[in-house]
Write a protein that holds these residues in place. Structure first.
Motif, PDB file in Angstrom:
ATOM      1  N   ILE A 137       0.837  -1.208   0.000  1.00 53.99           N
ATOM      2  CA  ILE A 137       0.000   0.000   0.000  1.00 53.99           C
ATOM      3  C   ILE A 137       0.869   1.254   0.000  1.00 53.99           C
ATOM      4  CG2 ILE A 137      -1.680   1.312   1.347  1.00 53.99           C
ATOM      5  CD1 ILE A 137      -2.794  -1.368   2.322  1.00 53.99           C
ATOM      6  N   ARG A 138       1.941   1.235   0.818  1.00 53.13           N
ATOM      7  CA  ARG A 138       2.841   2.398   0.859  1.00 53.13           C
ATOM      8  C   ARG A 138       3.494   2.618  -0.500  1.00 53.13           C
ATOM      9  NH1 ARG A 138       8.483   2.769   4.116  1.00 53.13           N
ATOM     10  NH2 ARG A 138       9.006   1.343   2.430  1.00 53.13           N
ATOM     11  N   GLN A 139       3.902   1.508  -1.151  1.00 48.43           N
ATOM     12  CA  GLN A 139       4.547   1.635  -2.451  1.00 48.43           C
ATOM     13  C   GLN A 139       3.589   2.219  -3.480  1.00 48.43           C
ATOM     14  OE1 GLN A 139       7.822   1.091  -2.931  1.00 48.43           O
ATOM     15  NE2 GLN A 139       7.483   2.010  -4.942  1.00 48.43           N
ATOM     16  N   ARG A 140       2.312   1.788  -3.405  1.00 44.43           N
ATOM     17  CA  ARG A 140       1.323   2.350  -4.332  1.00 44.43           C
ATOM     18  C   ARG A 140       1.101   3.838  -4.071  1.00 44.43           C
ATOM     19  NH1 ARG A 140      -3.077  -2.628  -4.035  1.00 44.43           N
ATOM     20  NH2 ARG A 140      -1.821  -4.139  -5.245  1.00 44.43           N
ATOM     21  N   MET A 141       1.109   4.210  -2.803  1.00 42.40           N
ATOM     22  CA  MET A 141       0.973   5.632  -2.472  1.00 42.40           C
ATOM     23  C   MET A 141       2.143   6.429  -3.030  1.00 42.40           C
ATOM     24  SD  MET A 141      -0.344   5.455   1.491  1.00 42.40           S
ATOM     25  CE  MET A 141      -0.053   7.208   1.675  1.00 42.40           C
ATOM     26  N   ILE A 142       3.337   5.874  -2.845  1.00 39.29           N
ATOM     27  CA  ILE A 142       4.522   6.590  -3.339  1.00 39.29           C
ATOM     28  C   ILE A 142       4.503   6.668  -4.862  1.00 39.29           C
ATOM     29  CG2 ILE A 142       7.033   6.447  -3.528  1.00 39.29           C
ATOM     30  CD1 ILE A 142       7.070   5.330  -0.689  1.00 39.29           C
ATOM     31  N   ASN A 143       4.100   5.564  -5.514  1.00 43.56           N
ATOM     32  CA  ASN A 143       4.009   5.592  -6.980  1.00 43.56           C
ATOM     33  C   ASN A 143       2.999   6.631  -7.448  1.00 43.56           C
ATOM     34  OD1 ASN A 143       5.903   3.549  -7.180  1.00 43.56           O
ATOM     35  ND2 ASN A 143       4.390   1.910  -7.349  1.00 43.56           N
ATOM     36  N   ALA A 144       1.859   6.668  -6.723  1.00 43.77           N
ATOM     37  CA  ALA A 144       0.848   7.672  -7.078  1.00 43.77           C
ATOM     38  C   ALA A 144       1.394   9.080  -6.887  1.00 43.77           C
ATOM     39  CB  ALA A 144      -0.410   7.471  -6.237  1.00 43.77           C
ATOM     40  N   LEU A 145       2.163   9.280  -5.809  1.00 43.93           N
ATOM     41  CA  LEU A 145       2.763  10.597  -5.584  1.00 43.93           C
ATOM     42  C   LEU A 145       3.778  10.934  -6.666  1.00 43.93           C
ATOM     43  CD1 LEU A 145       3.218  10.546  -1.709  1.00 43.93           C
ATOM     44  CD2 LEU A 145       1.777  12.125  -3.014  1.00 43.93           C
ATOM     45  N   ILE A 146       4.558   9.924  -7.060  1.00 43.20           N
ATOM     46  CA  ILE A 146       5.562  10.171  -8.108  1.00 43.20           C
ATOM     47  C   ILE A 146       4.878  10.559  -9.414  1.00 43.20           C
ATOM     48  CG2 ILE A 146       7.309   9.065  -9.545  1.00 43.20           C
ATOM     49  CD1 ILE A 146       8.135   7.450  -7.081  1.00 43.20           C
ATOM     50  N   MET A 147       3.837   9.796  -9.789  1.00 44.64           N
ATOM     51  CA  MET A 147       3.121  10.120 -11.021  1.00 44.64           C
ATOM     52  C   MET A 147       2.450  11.489 -10.923  1.00 44.64           C
ATOM     53  SD  MET A 147       3.719   7.744 -13.108  1.00 44.64           S
ATOM     54  CE  MET A 147       2.550   8.299 -14.348  1.00 44.64           C
ATOM     55  N   GLY A 148       1.855  11.741  -9.747  1.00 45.85           N
ATOM     56  CA  GLY A 148       1.252  13.064  -9.573  1.00 45.85           C
ATOM     57  C   GLY A 148       2.295  14.171  -9.634  1.00 45.85           C
ATOM     58  N   GLY A 149       3.463  13.903  -9.022  1.00 45.47           N
ATOM     59  CA  GLY A 149       4.537  14.893  -9.074  1.00 45.47           C
ATOM     60  C   GLY A 149       5.011  15.140 -10.493  1.00 45.47           C
ATOM     61  N   ILE A 150       5.119  14.044 -11.275  1.00 44.31           N
ATOM     62  CA  ILE A 150       5.546  14.201 -12.673  1.00 44.31           C
ATOM     63  C   ILE A 150       4.524  15.017 -13.450  1.00 44.31           C
ATOM     64  CG2 ILE A 150       5.957  12.945 -14.821  1.00 44.31           C
ATOM     65  CD1 ILE A 150       7.184  10.709 -13.149  1.00 44.31           C
ATOM     66  N   LEU A 151       3.228  14.690 -13.227  1.00 40.51           N
ATOM     67  CA  LEU A 151       2.185  15.456 -13.919  1.00 40.51           C
ATOM     68  C   LEU A 151       2.195  16.918 -13.492  1.00 40.51           C
ATOM     69  CD1 LEU A 151      -0.792  12.915 -13.815  1.00 40.51           C
ATOM     70  CD2 LEU A 151       0.583  13.565 -15.786  1.00 40.51           C
ATOM     71  N   CYS A 152       2.368  17.145 -12.180  1.00 42.80           N
ATOM     72  CA  CYS A 152       2.435  18.533 -11.694  1.00 42.80           C
ATOM     73  C   CYS A 152       3.640  19.263 -12.277  1.00 42.80           C
ATOM     74  CB  CYS A 152       2.488  18.557 -10.172  1.00 42.80           C
ATOM     75  SG  CYS A 152       0.937  18.104  -9.370  1.00 42.80           S
ATOM     76  N   MET A 153       4.770  18.542 -12.321  1.00 47.73           N
ATOM     77  CA  MET A 153       5.976  19.165 -12.860  1.00 47.73           C
ATOM     78  C   MET A 153       5.797  19.483 -14.345  1.00 47.73           C
ATOM     79  SD  MET A 153       9.915  17.912 -12.558  1.00 47.73           S
ATOM     80  CE  MET A 153       9.635  16.385 -13.450  1.00 47.73           C
ATOM     81  N   ALA A 154       5.169  18.530 -15.083  1.00 53.44           N
ATOM     82  CA  ALA A 154       4.939  18.771 -16.508  1.00 53.44           C
ATOM     83  C   ALA A 154       4.008  19.965 -16.714  1.00 53.44           C
ATOM     84  CB  ALA A 154       4.353  17.519 -17.161  1.00 53.44           C
ATOM     85  N   SER A 155       2.920  19.998 -15.921  1.00 53.80           N
ATOM     86  CA  SER A 155       2.002  21.132 -16.055  1.00 53.80           C
ATOM     87  C   SER A 155       2.670  22.431 -15.607  1.00 53.80           C
ATOM     88  CB  SER A 155       0.733  20.884 -15.238  1.00 53.80           C
ATOM     89  OG  SER A 155       1.047  20.734 -13.860  1.00 53.80           O
ATOM     90  N   GLY A 156       3.519  22.329 -14.557  1.00 54.02           N
ATOM     91  CA  GLY A 156       4.244  23.525 -14.109  1.00 54.02           C
ATOM     92  C   GLY A 156       5.203  24.036 -15.161  1.00 54.02           C
TER      93      GLY A 156
END
Length: 442
Positions: A137-156
């Motif tokens: 579960i923690r790994q999935r959370m971190i993966n979700a955060l990484i993907m969200g971070g990548i999307l945020c960084m791309a949009s930024g």
């Protein structure tokens, strides 16, 4: 934008690291609490029923989230599905995370949180709680955060790029206006819009330009007024001195005639200076590039050479005109013609009889270059910038007639075109170089 991207990436990595650390800490604390309560539960049982209680608990652990082991003081297995006592495990109810644990029926060693205590009879009771599912579960959370971070960084990055394009367009417009102002168009103003710090600076600069333009117009108006007002009485004085010279010729007074002629010559020099001053002012106030057109410098240089060739011949000066093909430039033909005439006039004036004056046109990688070279007395290095200013005359040339404004007119014409004039030593003489390309990059 690159700096922003780096800062954002580092921030996201730190955030993910903190969340991972916080989640792991929370899971370990929760496992420790559960195992501590289980140890309390087992402590309440008599020794004879401990083994049965352990197997009963194992039987109810369908998901195998907990493991139990009872060992002798020397580490021999007594009961439970934990087959071996983990080495170095503290027996003081302190939770420890292990990445390997020998358990019955397990294909691979699970990641567990382990807690142990030593009972009164010396036996070791060890409890372990499986962290595998929680770690997933923690790994999935971190993966979700990484993907969200990548999307945020791309949009930024996309947003930053869009904003940078807008700011770049604004700065380009400001730069273009600044170049026009630097070229002398003080009526230009920096474009405003945006309501940010740049816009505040633009309003301040525009206010400053308004004051500069107003003051320069006032100074110019005063100078032009003085020149116009003085030129008229000087012209009248020149006429009156001419009439006086005619009268003194009849009086047979040689000294009086000389004085009148000297006064007339001085008045003529003053009139020449005022004409040159007004011409400089007139050139400086021309509409920028209003009279500019495509111009072939070869034709202009040859035309100026043909005009001054008879004058050079009358003074026994060897006159040379050399031109090479150069591309067309945009310039005011009349102003460049006047500037070249002033340079040749100066060169012929200061070149002794039998000397040489050359005018050359050559191409360079940056643009055409015109040079006027003489072998006269030359200009000392300390005076080369000063002679381009108004009224400056070198001590060595005071005996030669002139207003000291010829090179000032040339300098003003070059400024109108954004060209550069440089004076060098020709050994002997002077080399005046006109670089016919803009000093201000587009």
């Amino acid at each position: 934008m690159a700096v922003y991207t780096v800062i954002f990436s580092v921030s996201v990595m730190l955030l993910i690291g903190f969340i991972g650390w916080a989640v792991a800490g929370a899971m370990e604390h929760e496992a420790d609490v559960v195992m501590d309560w289980q140890l309390i539960y087992f402590d309440s049982m008599p020794h004879s029923g401990l083994t049965e209680a352990i197997y009963r608990r194992i039987e109810h652990e369908r998901m195998h989230t907990n493991y139990y082991g009872l060992f002798t003081a020397d580490g021999q297995h007594i009961a439970g599905d934990m087959l071996a006592l983990p080495p170095g495990l503290p027996a003081n109810r302190t939770g420890v995370t292990l990445h390997t644990l020998a358990v019955a029926g397990s294909e691979r060693a699970p990641v567990v949180r382990v807690m142990a205590e030593q009972r009164g009879d010396g036996e070791m009771l060890v409890l372990a709680r499986d962290l595998t599912h929680v770690l997933k579960i923690r790994q999935r959370m971190i993966n979700a955060l990484i993907m969200g971070g990548i999307l945020c960084m791309a949009s930024g990055i996309a947003g930053c790029f869009a904003l940078s394009l807008r700011q770049a367009a604004r700065l380009k417009a400001i730069r273009n206006a600044t170049q026009l102002i630097a070229q002398g168009e003080l009526g230009q103003r920096l474009p405003a819009g945006g309501r940010d710090e740049i816009d505040m600076l633009v309003h301040l600069v525009n206010h400053m330009l308004e004051e500069v333009e107003r003051l320069m117009n006032e100074v110019k108006g005063v100078c032009d007024g003085i020149a116009h007002d003085l030129r008229t009485p000087l012209a009248h004085m020149h006429t009156l001195l001419g009439q006086a010279a005619e009268r003194t010729g009849k009086l047979d007074d040689q000294e009086l005639s000389i004085l009148v002629e000297r006064a007339r010559a001085e008045t003529t020099a003053l009139l020449d200076r005022f004409r040159a001053m007004l011409r400089i002012s007139e050139i400086g106030t021309l509409q920028r590039r209003g009279g500019f057109a495509s111009l072939q410098l070869e034709n202009l240089v040859r035309e100026v050479g043909e005009l001054y060739e008879p004058l050079a011949e009358s003074r026994s000066i060897h006159f040379i005109v050399r031109t090479r093909h150069v591309g067309a430039i945009r310039a005011d033909r009349d102003l460049l013609f006047e500037a070249l005439c002033n340079l040749l006039d100066n060169a012929l004036k200061f070149t002794p009889t039998g000397g040489t004056v050359r005018i050359e046109l050559n191409p360079t990688p940056a643009g055409p270059k015109v040079e006027v070279i003489d072998n006269g007395p030359g200009i000392p290095p300390a005076d080369r910038d000063a002679v381009l200013q108004r009224f400056y005359r070198s001590e060595r040339t005071h005996h030669i007639a002139g207003s000291g404004l010829g090179l000032s007119i040339v300098s003003t014409v070059m400024h109108v075109h954004d060209f550069t004039i440089k004076l060098h030593d020709a050994r002997p003489g002077t080399r005046a170089t006109i670089e016919c390309w803009s000093r201000i990059l587009a």
